[in-house]
Design a protein around this motif. Structure first.
Motif, PDB file in Angstrom:
ATOM      1  N   VAL A  23       0.856  -1.183   0.000  1.00 22.35           N
ATOM      2  CA  VAL A  23       0.000   0.000   0.000  1.00 22.35           C
ATOM      3  C   VAL A  23       0.889   1.229   0.000  1.00 22.35           C
ATOM      4  N   GLY A  24       0.504   2.239  -0.784  1.00 23.53           N
ATOM      5  CA  GLY A  24       1.165   3.531  -0.746  1.00 23.53           C
ATOM      6  C   GLY A  24       0.173   4.585  -0.286  1.00 23.53           C
ATOM      7  N   LEU A  25       0.566   5.401   0.680  1.00 19.30           N
ATOM      8  CA  LEU A  25      -0.293   6.456   1.224  1.00 19.30           C
ATOM      9  C   LEU A  25       0.329   7.818   0.962  1.00 19.30           C
ATOM     10  N   TYR A  26      -0.507   8.814   0.645  1.00 17.84           N
ATOM     11  CA  TYR A  26       0.023  10.137   0.339  1.00 17.84           C
ATOM     12  C   TYR A  26      -0.960  11.239   0.728  1.00 17.84           C
ATOM     13  N   ILE A  27      -0.407  12.375   1.123  1.00 18.72           N
ATOM     14  CA  ILE A  27      -1.134  13.637   1.280  1.00 18.72           C
ATOM     15  C   ILE A  27      -0.252  14.681   0.613  1.00 18.72           C
ATOM     16  N   ASN A  28      -0.586  15.048  -0.625  1.00 21.78           N
ATOM     17  CA  ASN A  28       0.294  15.871  -1.438  1.00 21.78           C
ATOM     18  C   ASN A  28      -0.393  17.162  -1.883  1.00 21.78           C
ATOM     19  N   PRO A  29       0.337  18.271  -1.915  1.00 17.70           N
ATOM     20  CA  PRO A  29      -0.237  19.516  -2.441  1.00 17.70           C
ATOM     21  C   PRO A  29      -0.528  19.397  -3.930  1.00 17.70           C
ATOM     22  N   TRP A  59      -6.052  25.681  -5.445  1.00 20.77           N
ATOM     23  CA  TRP A  59      -4.966  25.056  -4.680  1.00 20.77           C
ATOM     24  C   TRP A  59      -5.566  24.156  -3.600  1.00 20.77           C
ATOM     25  N   GLY A  60      -4.879  23.068  -3.308  1.00 18.30           N
ATOM     26  CA  GLY A  60      -5.383  22.175  -2.273  1.00 18.30           C
ATOM     27  C   GLY A  60      -4.489  20.968  -2.084  1.00 18.30           C
ATOM     28  N   ALA A  61      -5.121  19.796  -1.884  1.00 16.36           N
ATOM     29  CA  ALA A  61      -4.360  18.586  -1.571  1.00 16.36           C
ATOM     30  C   ALA A  61      -5.021  17.357  -2.165  1.00 16.36           C
ATOM     31  N   ASN A  62      -4.195  16.391  -2.545  1.00 15.93           N
ATOM     32  CA  ASN A  62      -4.641  15.039  -2.871  1.00 15.93           C
ATOM     33  C   ASN A  62      -4.402  14.156  -1.648  1.00 15.93           C
ATOM     34  N   ILE A  63      -5.446  13.501  -1.171  1.00 17.87           N
ATOM     35  CA  ILE A  63      -5.351  12.630  -0.004  1.00 17.87           C
ATOM     36  C   ILE A  63      -5.794  11.240  -0.435  1.00 17.87           C
TER      37      ILE A  63
END
Length: 201
Positions: A23-29, A59-63
């Motif tokens: 599993v890969g987890l991310y919180i990216n701008p 502008w925001g984030a990918n979660i």
């Protein structure tokens, strides 16, 4: 449960489903350029981008996270679940997406290219109205991750293109009915990889 909390929980749950996966987890701008074919009129209580403009950067984030379930000598295949939340000029777009992700094996030692096709729904809200409109959306992505440790990747760049119909006065019987908006996405950041116990990388 809010979507931004649902996505990481789903990704974590997937990690226990099968051996041979990770599993890969991310919180990216993320920066998203949203464009319409015509401008919202002035005044318009449901104008999404604002009066007299056909494009604006949000502008925001990918979660989210991906569940890698298939491997062969050249590629890995994953299911990616993400919530993309962006804001601009008081308006907002929240896109919940599920997609198929295909990544290559590391090239030049540590660079991992990937491509992805996702679909879901986008929830948009205009700056001057609390009403949200939900519409179907799709996105295609391409990117490169740099694997600099056994459990952390640097997402060098991810570029995406998609469409969604954002809120407009035509949704409520008004004179202006806009077609689908075009979305051009740019993202970067970190990805935390969690191998399933017992899997040899």
């Amino acid at each position: 449960m809010k979507l931004q909390f649902l996505v990481p929980c789903l990704a974590l749950a997937l990690s226990t489903m099968a051996a041979g996966a990770q599993v890969g987890l991310y919180i990216n701008p993320v920066a998203t350029r949203i464009s319409n074919s015509q401008a919202d009129p002035d005044p318009d209580p449901f104008g999404f981008l604002g009066p007299n403009t056909t494009s604006r950067t949000f502008w925001g984030a990918n979660i989210g996270g991906y569940y890698e379930f298939f491997h062969d000598s050249k590629t890995d295949v994953s299911v990616d679940i993400r919530d993309s939340i962006v804001h601009g000029n008081g308006a907002s777009l929240n896109s919940f997406l599920i997609g198929a992700r295909v990544s290559g094996k590391p090239i030049a030692t540590s660079f991992v290219p990937y491509a992805q096709l996702s679909g879901g729904f986008g929830s948009s809200k205009a700056p001057t109205s609390p009403i949200r409109v939900n519409r179907g959306t799709f996105d295609v992505y391409g990117g490169v991750d740099y694997r600099f440790s056994s459990h952390v990747d640097f997402r060098v760049i991810e570029v995406g293109y998609g469409t969604v119909s954002t809120v407009n006065s035509g949704d409520f019987g008004g004179p202006t009915s806009l077609g689908s908006s075009r979305l051009l996405n740019f993202s970067t950041g970190l990805v935390f990889r969690i191998p399933v116990p017992g899997v040899v990388e």
